[in-house]
Every structure is written in structure tokens, then in C-alpha cells.
Motif scaffolding. Structure first.
Motif, PDB file in Angstrom:
ATOM      1  N   PRO A  84      -3.875   4.296  17.961  1.00  0.00           N
ATOM      2  CA  PRO A  84      -4.471   3.897  19.235  1.00  0.00           C
ATOM      3  C   PRO A  84      -5.010   5.120  19.972  1.00  0.00           C
ATOM      4  CG  PRO A  84      -2.091   3.906  19.402  1.00  0.00           C
ATOM      5  CD  PRO A  84      -2.422   4.204  17.966  1.00  0.00           C
ATOM      6  N   GLY A  85      -5.934   4.886  20.853  1.00  0.00           N
ATOM      7  CA  GLY A  85      -6.436   5.959  21.698  1.00  0.00           C
ATOM      8  C   GLY A  85      -7.662   6.692  21.176  1.00  0.00           C
ATOM      9  N   VAL A  86      -8.085   6.421  19.952  1.00  0.00           N
ATOM     10  CA  VAL A  86      -9.276   7.056  19.405  1.00  0.00           C
ATOM     11  C   VAL A  86     -10.482   6.273  19.906  1.00  0.00           C
ATOM     12  CG1 VAL A  86     -10.517   7.655  17.287  1.00  0.00           C
ATOM     13  CG2 VAL A  86      -8.025   7.814  17.357  1.00  0.00           C
ATOM     14  N   LYS A  87     -11.481   6.965  20.430  1.00  0.00           N
ATOM     15  CA  LYS A  87     -12.644   6.288  21.010  1.00  0.00           C
ATOM     16  C   LYS A  87     -13.940   6.580  20.262  1.00  0.00           C
ATOM     17  CE  LYS A  87     -10.251   4.611  24.436  1.00  0.00           C
ATOM     18  NZ  LYS A  87      -9.805   3.275  24.397  1.00  0.00           N
ATOM     19  N   THR A  88     -13.984   7.632  19.452  1.00  0.00           N
ATOM     20  CA  THR A  88     -15.207   8.008  18.753  1.00  0.00           C
ATOM     21  C   THR A  88     -15.517   6.994  17.664  1.00  0.00           C
ATOM     22  OG1 THR A  88     -14.747  10.326  19.162  1.00  0.00           O
ATOM     23  CG2 THR A  88     -16.331   9.837  17.432  1.00  0.00           C
TER      24      THR A  88
END
Length: 100
Positions: A84-88
Motif C-alpha cells: 500500500p502507499g505506492v502512487k507511481t
């Protein structure tokens, strides 16, 4: 042993790298992937919330039906273990077992 293999072999290429530690804890390597010394590249596309929208096998080596099946099995594991937390997005992940 499997975690050690993953620690040595998973890399991400993008502006925001995925930590190997975030994936290796739950990544399951199919026996055929290890036996065939698979090297596979996956492209992961995320939705706005950072969840996996789609994942595809971009390439794999060696070029055989066994390696293709191993890449498809490994794809499911990468998707399940996405941190979780990856936006790319999109992001390419390489799993390289060719040296083991």
C-alpha cells in the motif's frame, strides 16, 4: 531460502521504487520459476487509491511454455503482495531468478 532469493532478485524502476522488503514477505515463487531460472518483467498499473488496477507480463526468459506459465503464476503473487502507499503508475517490476 525463498525470501533470500526474492531479496536478491526483485527490483522496481520508477520515480517511486517499491521496497523489496514490502514484497518479499509474502511473495510466493512457483517451483517452475526457480527451476527454469525465470527472469520476468511485470508492468503494474494502479488506480487513484494506489491499488493494483492491472498487471501484465511484459517479457520473460527463457522463452518456453513452462516459463510462460511460471510468469503467469508469479504475476498473481506480485499482485497479491503489492504494498500500500505506492502512487507511481505504471511501474515495472523485474523478478530475476536467472542467476540462481
Amino acid at each position: 531460502m525463498t525470501s533470500l532469493l526474492v531479496l536478491c532478485s526483485v527490483s522496481a524502476h520508477a520515480k517511486e521504487a517499491v521496497s523489496v522488503d514490502q514484497i518479499s514477505g509474502c511473495l510466493v515463487l512457483p517451483v517452475t520459476a526457480v527451476d527454469n531460472h525465470l527472469k520476468a518483467v511485470f508492468e503494474v498499473t494502479l488506480d487513484k487509491a494506489g491499488k493494483v488496477k492491472s498487471i501484465a507480463v511484459v517479457s520473460y526468459e527463457p522463452h518456453s511454455e513452462a516459463a510462460a506459465e511460471a510468469a503467469r503464476q508469479l504475476l498473481k503473487s506480485v499482485q497479491r503482495c503489492w504494498p500500500p502507499g505506492v502512487k507511481t503508475s505504471p511501474m515495472r517490476i523485474t523478478v530475476d531468478l536467472s542467476k540462481f
